[in-house]
Write a protein that holds these residues in place. Structure first.
Motif, PDB file in Angstrom:
ATOM      1  N   THR A   1      -0.760   5.919  -9.778  1.00 46.63           N
ATOM      2  CA  THR A   1      -1.626   6.992 -10.279  1.00 46.63           C
ATOM      3  C   THR A   1      -2.665   7.467  -9.277  1.00 46.63           C
ATOM      4  OG1 THR A   1      -3.227   5.425 -11.185  1.00 46.63           O
ATOM      5  CG2 THR A   1      -1.422   6.130 -12.642  1.00 46.63           C
ATOM      6  N   GLY A   2      -2.927   6.679  -8.241  1.00 47.28           N
ATOM      7  CA  GLY A   2      -3.983   7.035  -7.292  1.00 47.28           C
ATOM      8  C   GLY A   2      -5.371   6.707  -7.828  1.00 47.28           C
ATOM      9  N   ALA A   3      -5.445   6.017  -8.961  1.00 45.58           N
ATOM     10  CA  ALA A   3      -6.733   5.663  -9.567  1.00 45.58           C
ATOM     11  C   ALA A   3      -7.368   4.497  -8.811  1.00 45.58           C
ATOM     12  CB  ALA A   3      -6.523   5.269 -11.031  1.00 45.58           C
ATOM     13  N   SER A   4      -8.668   4.342  -9.011  1.00 45.93           N
ATOM     14  CA  SER A   4      -9.368   3.207  -8.417  1.00 45.93           C
ATOM     15  C   SER A   4      -8.972   1.936  -9.164  1.00 45.93           C
ATOM     16  CB  SER A   4     -10.882   3.413  -8.525  1.00 45.93           C
ATOM     17  OG  SER A   4     -11.294   3.326  -9.882  1.00 45.93           O
ATOM     18  N   ALA A   5      -9.225   0.803  -8.526  1.00 45.55           N
ATOM     19  CA  ALA A   5      -8.902  -0.485  -9.154  1.00 45.55           C
ATOM     20  C   ALA A   5      -9.680  -0.647 -10.461  1.00 45.55           C
ATOM     21  CB  ALA A   5      -9.206  -1.633  -8.202  1.00 45.55           C
ATOM     22  N   GLU A   6     -10.922  -0.176 -10.468  1.00 50.50           N
ATOM     23  CA  GLU A   6     -11.749  -0.285 -11.676  1.00 50.50           C
ATOM     24  C   GLU A   6     -11.158   0.548 -12.820  1.00 50.50           C
ATOM     25  OE1 GLU A   6     -16.113   1.264 -12.905  1.00 50.50           O
ATOM     26  OE2 GLU A   6     -16.045   0.038 -11.083  1.00 50.50           O
ATOM     27  N   ASP A   7     -10.737   1.783 -12.511  1.00 56.54           N
ATOM     28  CA  ASP A   7     -10.139   2.643 -13.536  1.00 56.54           C
ATOM     29  C   ASP A   7      -8.787   2.101 -14.004  1.00 56.54           C
ATOM     30  OD1 ASP A   7     -12.299   4.344 -13.506  1.00 56.54           O
ATOM     31  OD2 ASP A   7     -11.358   5.811 -12.168  1.00 56.54           O
ATOM     32  N   ALA A   8      -8.007   1.558 -13.070  1.00 64.69           N
ATOM     33  CA  ALA A   8      -6.706   0.994 -13.418  1.00 64.69           C
ATOM     34  C   ALA A   8      -6.875  -0.199 -14.353  1.00 64.69           C
ATOM     35  CB  ALA A   8      -5.952   0.578 -12.160  1.00 64.69           C
ATOM     36  N   LYS A   9      -7.834  -1.073 -14.044  1.00 62.41           N
ATOM     37  CA  LYS A   9      -8.084  -2.243 -14.887  1.00 62.41           C
ATOM     38  C   LYS A   9      -8.547  -1.806 -16.275  1.00 62.41           C
ATOM     39  CE  LYS A   9     -10.407  -6.649 -15.204  1.00 62.41           C
ATOM     40  NZ  LYS A   9     -11.299  -7.619 -14.608  1.00 62.41           N
ATOM     41  N   LYS A  10      -9.432  -0.808 -16.328  1.00 58.14           N
ATOM     42  CA  LYS A  10      -9.933  -0.319 -17.615  1.00 58.14           C
ATOM     43  C   LYS A  10      -8.788   0.260 -18.448  1.00 58.14           C
ATOM     44  CE  LYS A  10     -13.310   2.762 -19.697  1.00 58.14           C
ATOM     45  NZ  LYS A  10     -14.270   3.828 -19.497  1.00 58.14           N
ATOM     46  N   ALA A  11      -7.895   1.025 -17.818  1.00 59.71           N
ATOM     47  CA  ALA A  11      -6.756   1.612 -18.529  1.00 59.71           C
ATOM     48  C   ALA A  11      -5.822   0.524 -19.040  1.00 59.71           C
ATOM     49  CB  ALA A  11      -6.009   2.584 -17.619  1.00 59.71           C
ATOM     50  N   LEU A  12      -5.606  -0.521 -18.252  1.00 59.92           N
ATOM     51  CA  LEU A  12      -4.763  -1.637 -18.686  1.00 59.92           C
ATOM     52  C   LEU A  12      -5.395  -2.373 -19.869  1.00 59.92           C
ATOM     53  CD1 LEU A  12      -3.597  -2.878 -15.199  1.00 59.92           C
ATOM     54  CD2 LEU A  12      -2.071  -2.270 -17.086  1.00 59.92           C
ATOM     55  N   GLU A  13      -6.704  -2.591 -19.815  1.00 57.63           N
ATOM     56  CA  GLU A  13      -7.394  -3.261 -20.919  1.00 57.63           C
ATOM     57  C   GLU A  13      -7.319  -2.431 -22.196  1.00 57.63           C
ATOM     58  OE1 GLU A  13     -10.707  -5.758 -18.341  1.00 57.63           O
ATOM     59  OE2 GLU A  13     -11.272  -3.804 -19.177  1.00 57.63           O
ATOM     60  N   GLU A  14      -7.495  -1.115 -22.076  1.00 56.50           N
ATOM     61  CA  GLU A  14      -7.456  -0.231 -23.247  1.00 56.50           C
ATOM     62  C   GLU A  14      -6.057  -0.144 -23.849  1.00 56.50           C
ATOM     63  OE1 GLU A  14      -9.079   3.414 -21.738  1.00 56.50           O
ATOM     64  OE2 GLU A  14     -11.149   2.695 -21.891  1.00 56.50           O
ATOM     65  N   ASN A  15      -5.029  -0.471 -23.052  1.00 49.44           N
ATOM     66  CA  ASN A  15      -3.643  -0.410 -23.511  1.00 49.44           C
ATOM     67  C   ASN A  15      -3.012  -1.792 -23.616  1.00 49.44           C
ATOM     68  OD1 ASN A  15      -2.871   2.582 -23.730  1.00 49.44           O
ATOM     69  ND2 ASN A  15      -4.018   2.476 -21.813  1.00 49.44           N
ATOM     70  N   ASN A  16      -3.854  -2.813 -23.845  1.00 49.15           N
ATOM     71  CA  ASN A  16      -3.399  -4.194 -24.035  1.00 49.15           C
ATOM     72  C   ASN A  16      -2.474  -4.694 -22.935  1.00 49.15           C
ATOM     73  OD1 ASN A  16      -4.822  -4.644 -26.460  1.00 49.15           O
ATOM     74  ND2 ASN A  16      -3.263  -3.511 -27.576  1.00 49.15           N
ATOM     75  N   GLY A  17      -2.738  -4.275 -21.703  1.00 48.20           N
ATOM     76  CA  GLY A  17      -1.968  -4.755 -20.557  1.00 48.20           C
ATOM     77  C   GLY A  17      -0.634  -4.056 -20.352  1.00 48.20           C
ATOM     78  N   ASP A  18      -0.319  -3.045 -21.152  1.00 49.91           N
ATOM     79  CA  ASP A  18       0.945  -2.321 -21.044  1.00 49.91           C
ATOM     80  C   ASP A  18       0.902  -1.390 -19.832  1.00 49.91           C
ATOM     81  OD1 ASP A  18       2.924  -0.165 -21.385  1.00 49.91           O
ATOM     82  OD2 ASP A  18       3.287  -1.074 -23.354  1.00 49.91           O
TER      83      ASP A  18
END
Length: 118
Positions: free
Chosen positions: A91-108
């Motif tokens: 996605t080109g996202a930052s590590a912080e944004d990627a981690k937040k997106a993973l947390e919001e989607n239960n690691g999916d």
């Protein structure tokens, strides 16, 4: 359960009860030095501190009775670093944004990538 074993007055004394149970092939024992019991479930852990544990053995089956201070610990979501890197690469996202997106989607991974791509 057994006649004459009800609570209150006239109940059976513990030694007599143990003797009766032994005659029926039931053995009782306790675990005296346990500090904690943890029951793991898909939703989290059930933690019993300062447990009092009784074991009843009958017909080759052990039954545990546990009393103590019970608390529940929700399951902790662990996001692997590899998953964060993959979402960043896709996605080109930052590590912080990627981690937040993973947390919001239960690691999916797929859902996290879709969320950051839109």
């Amino acid at each position: 359960m057994f006649p004459g074993m009800g609570g209150g007055r006239g109940g059976m004394n513990p030694k007599k009860m143990q003797s009766m149970m032994k005659q029926m092939g039931i053995e009782m024992s306790e675990i005296d030095n346990a500090e904690q019991v943890i029951i793991k479930t898909p939703d989290g852990d059930i933690i019993i501190d300062n447990p009092s544990i009784s074991i009843m053995r009958a017909q080759g089956v052990d039954t545990y009775q546990i009393n103590g201070d019970v608390k529940k610990a929700p399951k902790e979501l662990v996001i692997p670093d590899e998953d964060i890197r993959l979402v960043c690469e896709q996605t080109g996202a930052s590590a912080e944004d990627a981690k937040k997106a993973l947390e919001e989607n239960n690691g999916d991974l797929a859902e996290a990538i879709l969320a950051l791509s839109s």
